[in-house]
Design an enzyme around this catalytic site. Structure first.
Site, PDB file in Angstrom:
ATOM      1  CG  ASP A 108      -1.880   1.092   1.298  1.00 33.59           C
ATOM      2  OD1 ASP A 108      -2.776   1.113   0.438  1.00 33.59           O
ATOM      3  OD2 ASP A 108      -1.774   1.956   2.198  1.00 33.59           O
ATOM      4  CD  GLU A 119      -2.293   2.074  -3.454  1.00 34.32           C
ATOM      5  OE1 GLU A 119      -3.377   2.433  -3.930  1.00 34.32           O
ATOM      6  OE2 GLU A 119      -1.989   2.260  -2.261  1.00 34.32           O
TER       7      GLU A 119
END
Ligand code: CA
Length: 662
Positions: free
Chosen positions: A347, A376
């Site tokens: 993340d 990400e």
């Protein structure tokens, strides 16, 4: 770089590449004879205590142990006797917490638990085998939330919303029929916001609020109060998925914690694990204040700036600091070794420094180079270290073996994250073709892709196509159906299905790693909610009765996945191969056409043509001469053939894909 690990060169199980590696976070070494407690805490701490409790909710400790300093910032103490079944906390004078690396906890993760981990292994765990892949492009990833997947009344699951739903034969059979070979499970470590003591209440959260990073979340177990249960059930889930040929990718959120004030990091080593904004100029700038009520943060004294917040959640961790880096390394290794995890989705990976990500990759390579790592490649705000040190998407090419989500392709297909109404390729808006081509080649430098026409990236950002995670939707943001309903007011079911299938054809024919959000195959919606992180089940659940409404959409997805898996030309896994054997054909607006040299890729199909038509009219495309067999045509997939195309041109139905081979 300091050498951290002692590598012992033998493997004693499939999942234990590094035997007896030195750790810094062995906070509890348990045996029947004694328990050794160790904590990383400041040398200057006045006292470091461990309190042992008979039960998770005991008012008073049965023992209190004073730890001794055994090295710089390191404290240790031993309790003799068998503590199995007891609970414990650390306290350096800031308040009690379960430590940073608890491996078992009681309900709501307040106290750590003493368990014998080997007793949590399900039967046959030693024979558990990771499903094989050659390149990450072989994966078809299915991102799912435990509750979304099985909570709806139409789900036949016995264990609704639980890890064990993924052990139930009908659910596994469903995933096998769809054809995906990896699930990416939304945060499944112990997170903060769902009250595990009230399982009867329908509580929902995505789980991006980490509490205990190395323990499964209690609300997904059948009994959050018995520490062994969540551990065993998580392992049962992994084992069942592996038996079904499905890998398990964990969504890891090391970039921030639920808050600072009460976090295990802060309570054991104040102000170490978090980044701060740069020192404000003398006499000068105001200290930034967080608007996040959960952050409990206050500007630090001494002019060192306030806590930085690149996560948008009130704080950001400091992966570049030795202990935080080591924590991340040990945590991913623990999930691989103890739980047989096959990959990680980081993340807000852009918050982490590149060096830490490289070290994690190297650590995984020692165990199994096919363990996938992607994330990400962005942050929600500016990280407090220089951007060029961060694992941002633009630097993916210098992070071998690490992938990133491709927003270029995603937004070119369906429109940007920031505006749900904005049209794109699916709305027959011209100018998006080059960004999609860039995604189809997997983000590499390719002679046929004009980077000046790509929406976000002006330079290729991958070195290898499998570093490019190709997708049109994920848990964030609207579902594809909601997005289409928003950007095409009044859209009817037929057009909705056509565009949905066209969108995923871009994804499933990309040389990157195809990634699907669970439920898209049955036209899932979220009633138009964009950020559903704590929306009720009524918004987030997948309504499986849609299968009866859209059987052709499911068939299309499963057919296309099977086609991809059977034909290596769609997943060459090498940049040079893609540059030489994938070529785009000239087309008019809102059309993309390309050829694949199947023979060069070892495919049983010698040549392949893929055409993607977003126009509301049928379109003719000039293709190489020869007799071609259609295998995907107007929303139908059939590898046995859907007719012959010849004469150097092909007619593509409106808002659909055509795939031919010869
Ligand atoms: Ca929890």
């Amino acid at each position: 770089m300091k050498k951290i690990f002692l590598l012992i060169a033998f493997h004693f199980s499939l999942f234990t590449g590094v035997a007896m590696a030195q750790t810094q976070f062995n906070e509890l070494q348990y045996s029947q004879e004694k328990s050794v407690f160790t904590l990383n805490a400041p040398s200057k701490a006045k006292a470091v205590r461990v309190r042992v409790y008979d039960r998770a909710d005991s008012q008073q400790p049965s023992q209190t142990l004073q730890l001794k300093r055994v090295g710089k910032d390191r404290w240790q103490g031993t309790v003799t006797g068998d503590l199995k079944g007891k609970f414990y906390t650390f306290d350096i004078g800031q308040g009690e917490c379960p430590g940073t690396f608890a491996k078992a906890v009681g309900v709501n993760g307040k106290r750590a638990a003493v368990v014998n981990l080997s007793e949590t292994d399900p039967e046959g765990w030693n024979q558990d085998v990771r499903p094989a892949i050659k390149t990450p492009s072989d994966l078809v990833v299915y991102e799912m939330h435990h509750r979304d997947f099985s909570i709806h009344p139409s789900s036949k699951s016995r264990y609704k919303g639980k890890f064990l739903a993924l052990t139930e034969p009908h659910n596994l059979q469903y995933l096998k029929t769809l054809g995906i070979n990896a699930v990416q499970i939304l945060p499944s470590y112990d997170y903060a916001t769902v009250d595990e003591s009230k399982p009867e209440l329908p509580q929902y959260n995505w789980g991006y609020d980490p509490l205990n990073y190395n323990v499964p979340e209690g609300s997904y177990s059948t009994d959050a109060a018995t520490p062994e249960v969540r551990i065993r059930e998580f392992k049962q889930m992994v084992q069942a998925l592996h038996k079904a040929g499905i890998r398990v990718i964990l969504d890891v959120v090391y970039n921030h914690t639920m808050n600072i004030a009460n976090s295990n990091f802060q309570l054991t080593y104040p102000d170490y694990y978090y980044r701060r904004t740069p020192q404000p100029p003398i006499g000068g700038a105001k200290v930034r204040k967080s608007t996040d009520v959960n952050s409990n943060q206050s500007p630090l004294k001494g002019g060192r700036g306030s806590y930085s917040d690149a996560s948008g959640c009130g704080n950001e961790t400091a992966s570049e600091k030795p202990l935080m880096r080591q924590f991340m390394l040990e945590s991913v290794r623990y999930w691989v070794e103890e739980y047989h995890i096959d990959g990680f989705r980081f993340d807000l990976m852009g918050i982490h420094d590149q060096e830490t990500m490289r070290l994690i990759r190297a650590e995984m390579d020692k165990i199994d180079p096919t363990i996938t790592i992607y994330g990400e490649g962005w942050a929600a705000g500016a990280p407090a270290i220089p951007n060029e040190q961060c694992a941002m998407k633009a630097y993916t090419h210098q992070l071998p073996g690490i992938g990133a989500f491709a927003d270029d392709m995603r937004d070119a297909i369906r429109g940007p994250f920031s505006d749900d109404h904005q049209p794109a390729f699916l709305n027959a808006l011209k100018g998006n073709e080059e960004s999609i081509k860039f995604g189809l080649v997997g983000g590499i430098a390719h002679p046929d892709v004009d980077m000046t026409k790509v929406n976000y990236s002006k330079e290729p950002w991958t070195a290898q196509p499998y570093q490019h995670v190709s997708y049109v939707s994920c848990h964030d943001d609207m579902s594809l159906v909601d997005r289409l309903r928003t950007s095409i007011p009044g859209i009817q079911d037929d057009e909705l299905a056509r565009l949905d299938m066209l969108a995923q054809t871009c994804v499933l024919t990309s040389q990157g790693v195809p990634f699907l959000w669970a439920g898209e195959e049955v036209m899932r919606d979220k009633k138009g909610v964009h950020n559903s992180y704590n929306s009720p089940d009524s918004i987030n659940q997948i309504n499986w009765s849609n299968l009866r409404k859209y059987p052709h959409v499911f068939s299309y997805y499963s057919g296309l996945i099977a086609l991809r898996k059977a034909h290596p030309a769609f997943r060459m896994g090498d940049a040079e191969m893609v540059r030489h054997n994938l070529h785009f054909l000239p087309t008019e607006d809102c059309l993309i056409a390309y050829t694949l040299n199947g023979t060069a890729a070892g495919d049983s199909w010698k040549q392949i043509v893929v055409i993607l038509n977003a126009n509301r009219q049928a379109k003719q495309v000039v293709i190489p001469q020869g007799e071609w067999t259609a295998v995907v045509r107007d929303g139908v997939v059939n590898t046995q053939g859907l007719g012959i195309v010849s004469g150097g041109k092909a007619l593509v139905a409106p808002q659909s894909a055509l795939i031919l081979h010869k």
